[in-house]
Scaffold this motif. Structure first.
Motif, PDB file in Angstrom:
ATOM      1  N   SER A  18      27.945 -27.859  19.442  1.00  0.00           N
ATOM      2  CA  SER A  18      28.803 -26.886  18.770  1.00  0.00           C
ATOM      3  C   SER A  18      30.191 -27.468  18.545  1.00  0.00           C
ATOM      4  CB  SER A  18      28.884 -25.619  19.621  1.00  0.00           C
ATOM      5  OG  SER A  18      29.776 -24.707  19.040  1.00  0.00           O
ATOM      6  N   ARG A  19      30.707 -28.179  19.547  1.00  0.00           N
ATOM      7  CA  ARG A  19      32.028 -28.810  19.441  1.00  0.00           C
ATOM      8  C   ARG A  19      32.005 -29.891  18.369  1.00  0.00           C
ATOM      9  NH1 ARG A  19      32.853 -29.665  24.505  1.00  0.00           N
ATOM     10  NH2 ARG A  19      31.942 -31.725  24.582  1.00  0.00           N
ATOM     11  N   ASN A  20      30.905 -30.682  18.329  1.00  0.00           N
ATOM     12  CA  ASN A  20      30.789 -31.723  17.310  1.00  0.00           C
ATOM     13  C   ASN A  20      30.735 -31.131  15.911  1.00  0.00           C
ATOM     14  OD1 ASN A  20      30.868 -33.768  19.192  1.00  0.00           O
ATOM     15  ND2 ASN A  20      28.643 -33.998  19.296  1.00  0.00           N
ATOM     16  N   THR A  21      30.036 -30.005  15.746  1.00  0.00           N
ATOM     17  CA  THR A  21      29.970 -29.339  14.450  1.00  0.00           C
ATOM     18  C   THR A  21      31.350 -28.859  14.039  1.00  0.00           C
ATOM     19  OG1 THR A  21      27.697 -28.633  14.864  1.00  0.00           O
ATOM     20  CG2 THR A  21      28.928 -27.419  13.192  1.00  0.00           C
ATOM     21  N   GLU A  22      32.069 -28.262  14.983  1.00  0.00           N
ATOM     22  CA  GLU A  22      33.432 -27.785  14.713  1.00  0.00           C
ATOM     23  C   GLU A  22      34.330 -28.969  14.326  1.00  0.00           C
ATOM     24  OE1 GLU A  22      36.589 -24.769  14.853  1.00  0.00           O
ATOM     25  OE2 GLU A  22      34.447 -24.520  15.066  1.00  0.00           O
ATOM     26  N   GLU A  23      34.207 -30.074  15.036  1.00  0.00           N
ATOM     27  CA  GLU A  23      35.012 -31.259  14.732  1.00  0.00           C
ATOM     28  C   GLU A  23      34.678 -31.810  13.350  1.00  0.00           C
ATOM     29  OE1 GLU A  23      34.399 -34.017  17.934  1.00  0.00           O
ATOM     30  OE2 GLU A  23      35.445 -32.728  19.379  1.00  0.00           O
ATOM     31  N   LEU A  24      33.398 -31.796  12.982  1.00  0.00           N
ATOM     32  CA  LEU A  24      32.993 -32.264  11.658  1.00  0.00           C
ATOM     33  C   LEU A  24      33.593 -31.372  10.575  1.00  0.00           C
ATOM     34  CD1 LEU A  24      31.335 -34.088   9.765  1.00  0.00           C
ATOM     35  CD2 LEU A  24      29.413 -32.536  10.120  1.00  0.00           C
ATOM     36  N   LEU A  25      33.563 -30.062  10.784  1.00  0.00           N
ATOM     37  CA  LEU A  25      34.120 -29.130   9.797  1.00  0.00           C
ATOM     38  C   LEU A  25      35.636 -29.293   9.682  1.00  0.00           C
ATOM     39  CD1 LEU A  25      31.995 -25.946  10.539  1.00  0.00           C
ATOM     40  CD2 LEU A  25      31.767 -27.534   8.614  1.00  0.00           C
ATOM     41  N   VAL A  26      36.312 -29.514  10.801  1.00  0.00           N
ATOM     42  CA  VAL A  26      37.758 -29.755  10.761  1.00  0.00           C
ATOM     43  C   VAL A  26      38.028 -31.052  10.006  1.00  0.00           C
ATOM     44  CG1 VAL A  26      39.766 -30.329  12.189  1.00  0.00           C
ATOM     45  CG2 VAL A  26      38.295 -28.403  12.813  1.00  0.00           C
ATOM     46  N   HIS A  27      37.213 -32.078  10.252  1.00  0.00           N
ATOM     47  CA  HIS A  27      37.367 -33.350   9.535  1.00  0.00           C
ATOM     48  C   HIS A  27      37.138 -33.153   8.034  1.00  0.00           C
ATOM     49  CE1 HIS A  27      37.463 -37.603   8.731  1.00  0.00           C
ATOM     50  NE2 HIS A  27      36.217 -37.586   8.286  1.00  0.00           N
ATOM     51  N   GLU A  28      36.115 -32.366   7.661  1.00  0.00           N
ATOM     52  CA  GLU A  28      35.881 -32.060   6.244  1.00  0.00           C
ATOM     53  C   GLU A  28      37.111 -31.397   5.631  1.00  0.00           C
ATOM     54  OE1 GLU A  28      32.457 -29.697   5.350  1.00  0.00           O
ATOM     55  OE2 GLU A  28      31.067 -31.100   6.275  1.00  0.00           O
ATOM     56  N   GLY A  29      37.683 -30.438   6.356  1.00  0.00           N
ATOM     57  CA  GLY A  29      38.881 -29.758   5.873  1.00  0.00           C
ATOM     58  C   GLY A  29      40.042 -30.710   5.690  1.00  0.00           C
ATOM     59  N   ASP A  30      40.205 -31.645   6.635  1.00  0.00           N
ATOM     60  CA  ASP A  30      41.281 -32.634   6.528  1.00  0.00           C
ATOM     61  C   ASP A  30      41.097 -33.535   5.311  1.00  0.00           C
ATOM     62  OD1 ASP A  30      42.537 -31.665   8.802  1.00  0.00           O
ATOM     63  OD2 ASP A  30      41.631 -33.176  10.130  1.00  0.00           O
ATOM     64  N   VAL A  31      39.867 -34.003   5.113  1.00  0.00           N
ATOM     65  CA  VAL A  31      39.572 -34.870   3.962  1.00  0.00           C
ATOM     66  C   VAL A  31      39.818 -34.102   2.666  1.00  0.00           C
ATOM     67  CG1 VAL A  31      37.727 -36.099   2.734  1.00  0.00           C
ATOM     68  CG2 VAL A  31      37.925 -36.313   5.224  1.00  0.00           C
ATOM     69  N   ALA A  32      39.350 -32.860   2.626  1.00  0.00           N
ATOM     70  CA  ALA A  32      39.544 -32.026   1.433  1.00  0.00           C
ATOM     71  C   ALA A  32      41.026 -31.772   1.195  1.00  0.00           C
ATOM     72  CB  ALA A  32      38.801 -30.700   1.589  1.00  0.00           C
ATOM     73  N   GLY A  33      41.765 -31.486   2.261  1.00  0.00           N
ATOM     74  CA  GLY A  33      43.198 -31.244   2.132  1.00  0.00           C
ATOM     75  C   GLY A  33      43.936 -32.446   1.567  1.00  0.00           C
ATOM     76  N   ASP A  34      43.587 -33.634   2.066  1.00  0.00           N
ATOM     77  CA  ASP A  34      44.204 -34.867   1.554  1.00  0.00           C
ATOM     78  C   ASP A  34      43.871 -35.069   0.078  1.00  0.00           C
ATOM     79  OD1 ASP A  34      45.240 -35.335   4.064  1.00  0.00           O
ATOM     80  OD2 ASP A  34      43.720 -36.838   4.608  1.00  0.00           O
ATOM     81  N   TYR A  35      42.621 -34.866  -0.281  1.00  0.00           N
ATOM     82  CA  TYR A  35      42.186 -35.029  -1.671  1.00  0.00           C
ATOM     83  C   TYR A  35      42.939 -34.057  -2.585  1.00  0.00           C
ATOM     84  CZ  TYR A  35      39.183 -34.696  -5.788  1.00  0.00           C
ATOM     85  OH  TYR A  35      38.713 -34.655  -7.079  1.00  0.00           O
ATOM     86  N   LEU A  36      43.010 -32.794  -2.172  1.00  0.00           N
ATOM     87  CA  LEU A  36      43.664 -31.777  -2.995  1.00  0.00           C
ATOM     88  C   LEU A  36      45.177 -31.999  -3.069  1.00  0.00           C
ATOM     89  CD1 LEU A  36      41.550 -28.745  -1.821  1.00  0.00           C
ATOM     90  CD2 LEU A  36      41.607 -29.699  -4.150  1.00  0.00           C
ATOM     91  N   GLU A  37      45.764 -32.482  -1.992  1.00  0.00           N
ATOM     92  CA  GLU A  37      47.196 -32.791  -2.011  1.00  0.00           C
ATOM     93  C   GLU A  37      47.510 -33.880  -3.035  1.00  0.00           C
ATOM     94  OE1 GLU A  37      50.436 -34.438   1.164  1.00  0.00           O
ATOM     95  OE2 GLU A  37      49.016 -32.923   1.872  1.00  0.00           O
ATOM     96  N   ARG A  38      46.680 -34.913  -3.065  1.00  0.00           N
ATOM     97  CA  ARG A  38      46.865 -35.981  -4.066  1.00  0.00           C
ATOM     98  C   ARG A  38      46.673 -35.430  -5.473  1.00  0.00           C
ATOM     99  NH1 ARG A  38      43.587 -38.764  -0.365  1.00  0.00           N
ATOM    100  NH2 ARG A  38      41.858 -38.699  -1.831  1.00  0.00           N
ATOM    101  N   LEU A  39      45.693 -34.561  -5.650  1.00  0.00           N
ATOM    102  CA  LEU A  39      45.433 -33.960  -6.959  1.00  0.00           C
ATOM    103  C   LEU A  39      46.618 -33.099  -7.414  1.00  0.00           C
ATOM    104  CD1 LEU A  39      43.355 -33.509  -9.251  1.00  0.00           C
ATOM    105  CD2 LEU A  39      42.606 -31.493  -7.992  1.00  0.00           C
ATOM    106  N   LEU A  40      47.140 -32.270  -6.517  1.00  0.00           N
ATOM    107  CA  LEU A  40      48.292 -31.437  -6.862  1.00  0.00           C
ATOM    108  C   LEU A  40      49.496 -32.299  -7.238  1.00  0.00           C
ATOM    109  CD1 LEU A  40      48.138 -28.580  -4.181  1.00  0.00           C
ATOM    110  CD2 LEU A  40      47.581 -28.418  -6.610  1.00  0.00           C
ATOM    111  N   ASP A  41      49.698 -33.392  -6.492  1.00  0.00           N
ATOM    112  CA  ASP A  41      50.799 -34.305  -6.820  1.00  0.00           C
ATOM    113  C   ASP A  41      50.607 -34.920  -8.203  1.00  0.00           C
ATOM    114  OD1 ASP A  41      52.104 -33.826  -4.450  1.00  0.00           O
ATOM    115  OD2 ASP A  41      51.384 -35.653  -3.455  1.00  0.00           O
ATOM    116  N   LEU A  42      49.390 -35.339  -8.485  1.00  0.00           N
ATOM    117  CA  LEU A  42      49.076 -35.926  -9.790  1.00  0.00           C
ATOM    118  C   LEU A  42      49.351 -34.954 -10.929  1.00  0.00           C
ATOM    119  CD1 LEU A  42      45.779 -37.981  -9.630  1.00  0.00           C
ATOM    120  CD2 LEU A  42      47.579 -38.302 -11.308  1.00  0.00           C
TER     121      LEU A  42
END
Length: 184
Positions: free
Chosen positions: A28-52
């Motif tokens: 359960s902890r690993n699943t939560e960590e994976l989802l948090v990591h997905e959110g971080d990756v998505a956040g970074d991607y969207l931040e670059r897109l918004l800047d662009l």
């Protein structure tokens, strides 16, 4: 006395069962960590897109109902990223999911909301489902709603299911698939 094959199998089964029990919380902890990591990756991607695109917006990351949820709020031009009936939002969500998949190697079920559009749409659709169910109850005839995305249909089905005396089904082929509400 030498061990028999049966004794080995029982011991191995017990060990496997004990390992599964101890890994329950860890899984359960690993699943939560994976989802948090997905959110971080998505956040970074969207931040670059918004800047662009030279758009302003605050990115919020969360985990809800077993999926990463990313929200962008605060900018004046964000409605442009939603588009008509959420078409641009859906495309951005898919692109973000692909960016996450490329980084993690796992297909993402990430949900993206921009300027609160998806939350407002969810409430609008729940209200539509309830009102339509009441209409079918009082009129006694089925009602066919306009074509909707799977996300939208699910919300309407849930709202209709909460009303006694009616039920709903999806009919048609994508992209013209719609909800039909029937009296019982």
């Amino acid at each position: 006395m030498p061990e028999t094959a049966t004794d080995n199998n029982v011991d191995e089964a017990d060990v496997a069962e004990d390992a599964a029990e101890s890994n329950g919380a860890e899984g359960s902890r690993n699943t939560e960590e994976l989802l948090v990591h997905e959110g971080d990756v998505a956040g970074d991607y969207l931040e670059r897109l918004l800047d662009l695109l030279d758009f302003d917006g605050d990115i919020d990351l969360d985990v809800e109902a077993g999926r990463a949820v990313v929200s962008i709020d605060g900018g004046d031009d964000l409605e442009k990223l939603v588009g008509q009936r959420g078409n641009v939002l859906e495309a951005l969500q898919e692109l973000t999911r692909l960016a996450v998949q490329q980084e993690t190697g796992v297909r993402s079920r990430l949900m993206l909301d921009i300027a609160g559009w998806r939350a407002a749409r969810r409430q609008e659709l729940a209200d539509l489902g309830t009102v339509t169910a009441q209409q079918v109850l009082s009129g006694g005839e089925k009602v066919r709603l306009q074509p909707m995305t799977p996300f939208e249909r699910k919300i309407v089905h849930d709202a209709v299911a909460a009303v006694d005396g009616v039920y709903s089904e999806s009919e048609g082929e994508e992209p013209r698939r719609c909800v039909v509400v029937f009296p019982e």
